[in-house]
Design an enzyme around this catalytic site. Structure first.
Site, PDB file in Angstrom:
ATOM      1  N   LYS A  22      88.957  68.385 -14.471  1.00 62.40           N
ATOM      2  CA  LYS A  22      89.827  68.352 -13.358  1.00 62.40           C
ATOM      3  C   LYS A  22      89.379  67.503 -12.263  1.00 62.40           C
ATOM      4  CE  LYS A  22      89.575  71.877 -10.347  1.00 62.40           C
ATOM      5  NZ  LYS A  22      89.324  71.521  -8.869  1.00 62.40           N
ATOM      6  N   ASN A  23      87.794  67.594 -11.907  1.00 62.95           N
ATOM      7  CA  ASN A  23      87.371  66.940 -10.857  1.00 62.95           C
ATOM      8  C   ASN A  23      87.092  65.687 -11.165  1.00 62.95           C
ATOM      9  OD1 ASN A  23      87.795  69.331  -9.432  1.00 62.95           O
ATOM     10  ND2 ASN A  23      85.310  69.774  -9.431  1.00 62.95           N
ATOM     11  N   ARG A  92      92.935  70.740  -1.789  1.00 63.84           N
ATOM     12  CA  ARG A  92      92.180  69.984  -0.769  1.00 63.84           C
ATOM     13  C   ARG A  92      91.887  68.745  -1.294  1.00 63.84           C
ATOM     14  NH1 ARG A  92      89.304  72.043   2.768  1.00 63.84           N
ATOM     15  NH2 ARG A  92      87.610  70.202   2.259  1.00 63.84           N
ATOM     16  N   CYS A 116      89.584  77.169   3.766  1.00 64.23           N
ATOM     17  CA  CYS A 116      89.780  77.769   2.066  1.00 64.23           C
ATOM     18  C   CYS A 116      89.128  79.071   2.197  1.00 64.23           C
ATOM     19  CB  CYS A 116      89.340  76.648   1.078  1.00 64.23           C
ATOM     20  SG  CYS A 116      87.688  76.874   0.591  1.00 64.23           S
ATOM     21  N   ARG A 121      85.900  74.026   5.408  1.00 64.02           N
ATOM     22  CA  ARG A 121      85.702  72.783   4.490  1.00 64.02           C
ATOM     23  C   ARG A 121      86.094  71.512   5.208  1.00 64.02           C
ATOM     24  NH1 ARG A 121      86.388  74.154  -1.221  1.00 64.02           N
ATOM     25  NH2 ARG A 121      85.870  71.912  -1.617  1.00 64.02           N
ATOM     26  N   ASP A 304      80.267  75.382  -8.685  1.00 58.38           N
ATOM     27  CA  ASP A 304      81.243  75.945  -9.377  1.00 58.38           C
ATOM     28  C   ASP A 304      80.967  76.886 -10.251  1.00 58.38           C
ATOM     29  OD1 ASP A 304      83.128  74.493  -7.467  1.00 58.38           O
ATOM     30  OD2 ASP A 304      83.470  72.856  -8.790  1.00 58.38           O
ATOM     31  N   ILE A 326      75.515  75.223  -1.165  1.00 58.80           N
ATOM     32  CA  ILE A 326      76.615  74.134  -0.819  1.00 58.80           C
ATOM     33  C   ILE A 326      77.561  74.655   0.019  1.00 58.80           C
ATOM     34  CG2 ILE A 326      78.053  72.495  -1.824  1.00 58.80           C
ATOM     35  CD1 ILE A 326      75.512  71.995  -3.128  1.00 58.80           C
ATOM     36  N   ARG A 396      94.886  76.634 -11.573  1.00 57.65           N
ATOM     37  CA  ARG A 396      94.407  75.223 -10.940  1.00 57.65           C
ATOM     38  C   ARG A 396      93.666  74.654 -11.788  1.00 57.65           C
ATOM     39  NH1 ARG A 396      91.928  75.925  -5.848  1.00 57.65           N
ATOM     40  NH2 ARG A 396      91.446  73.766  -6.357  1.00 57.65           N
TER      41      ARG A 396
HETATM   42  C1  UD1 Z   1      83.896  68.733  -4.641  1.00 55.66           C
HETATM   43  C2  UD1 Z   1      84.770  69.732  -5.910  1.00 55.66           C
HETATM   44  C3  UD1 Z   1      84.584  71.046  -5.834  1.00 55.66           C
HETATM   45  C4  UD1 Z   1      82.631  71.396  -5.930  1.00 55.66           C
HETATM   46  C5  UD1 Z   1      82.345  70.553  -4.838  1.00 55.66           C
HETATM   47  C6  UD1 Z   1      80.599  70.563  -4.813  1.00 55.66           C
HETATM   48  C7  UD1 Z   1      86.390  68.392  -6.467  1.00 55.66           C
HETATM   49  C8  UD1 Z   1      87.994  67.905  -6.437  1.00 55.66           C
HETATM   50  N1  UD1 Z   1      85.922  69.367  -5.852  1.00 55.66           N
HETATM   51  O1  UD1 Z   1      84.506  69.417  -3.795  1.00 55.66           O
HETATM   52  O2  UD1 Z   1      84.985  71.835  -7.057  1.00 55.66           O
HETATM   53  O3  UD1 Z   1      82.788  72.571  -5.570  1.00 55.66           O
HETATM   54  O4  UD1 Z   1      82.457  69.266  -5.025  1.00 55.66           O
HETATM   55  O5  UD1 Z   1      79.881  70.282  -6.169  1.00 55.66           O
HETATM   56  O6  UD1 Z   1      85.820  67.306  -7.116  1.00 55.66           O
HETATM   57  N2  UD1 Z   1      81.088  68.531   3.729  1.00 55.66           N
HETATM   58  C9  UD1 Z   1      80.978  68.410   5.110  1.00 55.66           C
HETATM   59  N3  UD1 Z   1      81.883  67.367   5.341  1.00 55.66           N
HETATM   60  C10 UD1 Z   1      82.645  66.735   4.806  1.00 55.66           C
HETATM   61  C11 UD1 Z   1      82.591  66.842   3.233  1.00 55.66           C
HETATM   62  C12 UD1 Z   1      81.788  67.997   2.768  1.00 55.66           C
HETATM   63  O7  UD1 Z   1      80.345  68.996   5.856  1.00 55.66           O
HETATM   64  O8  UD1 Z   1      83.339  65.622   5.028  1.00 55.66           O
HETATM   65  C13 UD1 Z   1      80.217  69.523   3.069  1.00 55.66           C
HETATM   66  C14 UD1 Z   1      80.824  70.611   2.588  1.00 55.66           C
HETATM   67  O9  UD1 Z   1      81.280  71.727   3.541  1.00 55.66           O
HETATM   68  C15 UD1 Z   1      79.802  71.166   1.622  1.00 55.66           C
HETATM   69  C16 UD1 Z   1      78.995  70.007   1.174  1.00 55.66           C
HETATM   70  O10 UD1 Z   1      79.443  68.878   2.091  1.00 55.66           O
HETATM   71  O11 UD1 Z   1      78.839  72.047   2.193  1.00 55.66           O
HETATM   72  C17 UD1 Z   1      79.533  69.465  -0.217  1.00 55.66           C
HETATM   73  O12 UD1 Z   1      80.751  69.366  -0.303  1.00 55.66           O
HETATM   74  P1  UD1 Z   1      81.515  68.193  -1.137  1.00 55.66           P
HETATM   75  O13 UD1 Z   1      80.561  67.692  -2.372  1.00 55.66           O
HETATM   76  O14 UD1 Z   1      82.207  67.303  -0.379  1.00 55.66           O
HETATM   77  O15 UD1 Z   1      82.718  69.118  -1.995  1.00 55.66           O
HETATM   78  P2  UD1 Z   1      84.214  68.519  -2.434  1.00 55.66           P
HETATM   79  O16 UD1 Z   1      84.216  67.090  -2.699  1.00 55.66           O
HETATM   80  O17 UD1 Z   1      85.083  69.189  -1.332  1.00 55.66           O
END
Ligand code: UD1
Length: 417
Positions: A22-23, A92, A116, A121, A304, A326, A396
């Site tokens: 999915k990701n 998201r 979420c 997030r 995850d 995370i 999902r």
């Molecule tokens: C992706 C995955 C999700 C997984 C996560 C961490 C997808 C669609 N989703 O989510 O399943 O749980 O990686 O492996 O691929 N952060 C910020 N600011 C930002 C972006 C992120 O502070 O602009 C923080 C987040 O709150 C979190 C950390 O960075 O603490 C990592 O998040 P991130 O790797 O960005 O997660 P996603 O890409 O949303």
């Protein structure tokens, strides 16, 4: 709305095939927006998130067609630059359109995703990176409004490893002028997959899978074909299903290396794991030892898989300390697991999981995708029936979970609520 009903107590046995990730497919779908033409994506899982991303692309004027596990994305009719709230709020990952829209159209109107089930997030890293590439971004009425002339390559160092921000930046930068260097980039397999797809489209990306990614901008990208990598979280979830039920299952069409961190933990728990090139055999046992675990960016233990692993630790001998590094509040599964008899205490970002001899079936509620998977796993070994409501969360991210578990011998049914 459907619910899943599980009668616990069966040891799972047999083979299960893993679908595409999915990701990985979600950013690949939005990367199609970087050019006009028809891209063909294979090994695409039938999931609600993929359907939602299809709707997001259709709103932008693309045509999306599913045939078997092949998805055709035709971007020749793109005529909009807006991702509306009603779609973004359900998923998201819709934020993945931001980079491609700015790069290809020079404008974007993308709803802010909001929080979420497990807390805030933010998308600040995405926004900052787009600004560093020269886009002009404002937040108005809950939307990110972006304008950009030609994006310009930049050196961007992320303060934390973010899968989403790395992917968005890679997509935007491959049509910018000059070279972009991403520092502290996410190293997840899905980032490598996206880079492979973009390179097939004509991008010049080096270093994906390492901390530093270099992207030399190109003028034009073209539609490409791509086969999606196996889903490492689905793989891991079935590994835990084998372990928790003291089963013996063979997981096929997966990449064992992508679940290394989980494999190591399961071996420490006393589970036997044999890995082939594209397969993993998991042989569980009745008495599982507890281990501690901390989630971390890849190649660390995946956040995850935290909820599913906690379900296993709930019945493992001894105490286990599980820390979430995370998403610090990602514990919405805990109250539901407690309702099934688990002994879990939360302190800040850490769960202290005690041992219980058995879990007992109960009506529980799926609160998010991976939390629901944890409840399914707990239900597989609980006494009596577990009724999991709000299964749309499971849909999902898990294709045909009740059929796959049923084929392994579990008593799982989907029934209308
Ligand atoms: C992706 C995955 C999700 C997984 C996560 C961490 C997808 C669609 N989703 O989510 O399943 O749980 O990686 O492996 O691929 N952060 C910020 N600011 C930002 C972006 C992120 O502070 O602009 C923080 C987040 O709150 C979190 C950390 O960075 O603490 C990592 O998040 P991130 O790797 O960005 O997660 P996603 O890409 O949303």
């Amino acid at each position: 709305m459907d619910k899943i009903v599980i009668k616990g107590g069966r040891r799972l046995k047999g083979k299960v095939k893993i679908v595409g990730a999915k990701n990985a497919v979600l950013p690949v779908m939005t990367a199609c927006l970087l050019c006009r033409g028809v891209s063909v994506i294979e090994n695409v899982p039938r999931l609600r998130d993929v359907t939602t991303m299809g709707k997001v692309l259709e709103r932008l004027g693309a045509r999306v067609k599913f045939e078997g596990d092949t998805l055709q994305v035709d971007t020749s009719g793109i005529n909009s630059h807006e991702a509306p709230y009603e779609l973004v709020r359900t998923m998201r990952a819709s934020i993945y359109v931001l980079g491609p829209l700015l790069a290809a159209q020079g404008k974007a109107r993308v709803s802010l995703p909001g929080g979420c089930a497990w807390g805030p997030r933010p998308v600040d890293l995405h926004i900052r990176a787009m600004r560093e590439l020269g886009a002009d971004l404002e937040i108005e009425h809950g939307y990110i409004l972006g304008k950009a002339g030609k994006l310009k390559g930049a050196t961007i160092r992320f303060s934390m490893s973010s899968v989403g921000a790395t992917a968005n930046t890679m997509m935007a930068a491959c049509r910018a002028s000059g070279t972009t260097v991403i520092g502290n980039a996410a190293k997840e397999p899905e980032i490598i997959a996206l880079a492979e797809f973009l390179n097939r489209m004509g991008a010049r990306i080096k270093g994906a899978g390492t901390e530093t990614i270099e992207i030399e901008g190109v003028r034009k990208l073209s539609a490409a074909d791509y086969r999606i990598i196996p889903d490492r979280i689905e793989t891991g979830t079935y590994m835990v299903a084998g372990a928790i039920t003291a089963g013996d299952i063979q997981i096929e069409d997966c990449v064992p290396e992508h679940v290394d961190a989980l494999t190591r933990k399961l071996i420490q728990c006393g589970i036997k794991i044999e890995t082939g090139k594209h397969s993993i055999r998991v042989k569980g046992k009745r008495r599982i030892d507890s281990v501690d675990m901390v989630t971390a960016p890849y190649p660390g233990f995946a956040t995850d898989m935290q909820a599913q692993f906690m379900a296993l630790m709930a019945v493992a001998r001894g105490n286990s300390i599980i820390s979430e590094s995370i998403f610090k509040d990602r514990f919405s599964h805990v109250p539901e697991l407690r309702r099934m008899g688990a002994k879990i205490k939360i302190e800040a970002n850490t769960a202290h999981v005690g041992y219980v001899r058995r879990l007992s079936g109960a009506p529980v509620m799926a609160t998010d995708l991976r939390a629901s998977a944890a409840l399914v796993l707990a239900g597989l070994i609980a006494d009596g029936e577990t009724h999991i409501s709000r299964v749309y969360h499971i849909d999902r991210g898990y294709e045909a979970i009740e059929r796959k578990l049923g084929n392994l011998g579990a008593r799982v049914e989907r029934v209308p609520e």
